[in-house]
Design an enzyme around this catalytic site. Structure first.
Site, short mmCIF file in Angstrom:
data_model
loop_
_atom_site.label_atom_id
_atom_site.label_comp_id
_atom_site.label_asym_id
_atom_site.label_seq_id
_atom_site.Cartn_x
_atom_site.Cartn_y
_atom_site.Cartn_z
N ASN A 253 43.77 -37.08 18.91
CA ASN A 253 44.44 -37.87 17.89
C ASN A 253 45.91 -37.48 17.73
O ASN A 253 46.61 -38.00 16.86
CB ASN A 253 43.72 -37.71 16.54
CG ASN A 253 44.19 -38.70 15.51
OD1 ASN A 253 44.45 -39.87 15.81
ND2 ASN A 253 44.34 -38.25 14.27
N SER B 147 45.64 -47.39 20.08
CA SER B 147 46.28 -48.22 19.06
C SER B 147 46.21 -49.68 19.50
O SER B 147 46.13 -49.98 20.71
CB SER B 147 47.75 -47.81 18.91
OG SER B 147 48.46 -48.74 18.11
N TYR C 195 55.85 -45.62 22.49
CA TYR C 195 54.54 -45.54 21.85
C TYR C 195 53.51 -46.51 22.46
O TYR C 195 52.42 -46.07 22.85
CB TYR C 195 54.68 -45.77 20.35
CG TYR C 195 53.41 -45.55 19.57
CD1 TYR C 195 53.01 -44.27 19.22
CD2 TYR C 195 52.62 -46.62 19.19
CE1 TYR C 195 51.84 -44.06 18.50
CE2 TYR C 195 51.45 -46.42 18.48
CZ TYR C 195 51.06 -45.14 18.13
OH TYR C 195 49.90 -44.94 17.43
N ALA D 233 53.39 -47.97 25.38
CA ALA D 233 53.10 -47.63 26.77
C ALA D 233 52.19 -46.41 26.86
O ALA D 233 51.27 -46.35 27.70
CB ALA D 233 54.40 -47.37 27.53
N ILE E 6 46.46 -49.32 9.56
CA ILE E 6 45.80 -48.22 8.88
C ILE E 6 46.78 -47.55 7.91
O ILE E 6 47.86 -47.12 8.30
CB ILE E 6 45.27 -47.18 9.88
CG1 ILE E 6 44.39 -47.85 10.94
CG2 ILE E 6 44.51 -46.08 9.15
CD1 ILE E 6 43.14 -48.52 10.40
#
Length: 204
Positions: A48, A101, A114, A116, A147
């Protein structure tokens, strides 16, 4: 587990039976030391760790792009590989969950590397599942949408943004960290023991 020990200690303090560890997922030796400190073969790994460097691609510095790739993609590879090596050596099954994501399939502007990295992580998940499945290691991904937690939380402090994004979700609300945690627990449980090479899009 976090890069900053003080941050993860605050989180561990409110979780029963939790232990805080500091680790730099970008460095092999740091990750290896983490596993050695834990001392047991992992049963579940959740990748994460993630960062973002905002700005459009024309303005992105190569160093910023590299930072995001190192953390979001290479970090997940190192953590997953080191954990899988220990599972295989001990002949024990396990579960790896990579947090990707919705940006991995539907990137938004102004977030640099981000999307990619998250698309790369989705592909890496599939490769982990294909190569490690024979050892009883399941690899799956969860792709959160809107989120209200983590890096997204500051955006949703704007009431107008909160309303617009919440109404864009079929359930008419933003997701929470608890929603993703519960999904992770389900994927890791015996209920999903035959679930492998799956990517779940979480739009709530």
């Amino acid at each position: 587990v976090d890069l900053k020990l003080a941050d993860v200690q605050r989180t561990a303090a409110v979780i029963e039976h939790a232990t805080a560890y500091a680790v730099d997922v970008r460095r092999e030796e740091s990750v290896q030391t983490l596993y050695d400190k834990i001392g047991t073969v992992p049963e579940l790994i959740v990748n994460n760790a993630g960062i973002v460097r905002f700005g459009n691609l024309l303005e992105q510095q190569v160093s910023n792009f590299e930072d995001v790739v190192q953390t979001n993609l290479i970090g997940a590879f190192i953590v997953g590989r080191e954990g899988a090596r220990r599972m295989i050596a001990a002949r024990k099954p396990g579960c790896i969950i990579n947090i990707t994501s919705v940006h991995s399939v539907n990137p938004g502007p102004g977030v640099g590397a981000y999307p990619a990295t998250k698309a790369g992580l989705a592909s890496l998940t599939r490769l982990m599942a294909l190569e490690w499945g024979e050892y009883g290691i399941r690899a799956n991904a969860i792709a959160p949408g809107f989120i209200d937690a983590g890096m997204s939380k500051p955006f949703f402090e704007n009431p107008r943004v909160r309303e617009l994004r919440g109404n864009a979700v079929p359930l008419k609300r933003l997701g929470t960290a608890e929603d993703i945690a519960k999904k992770s627990l389900k994927v890791a449980s015996e209920i999903c023991v035959f679930t492998n090479n799956n990517i779940t899009m979480e739009k709530v």
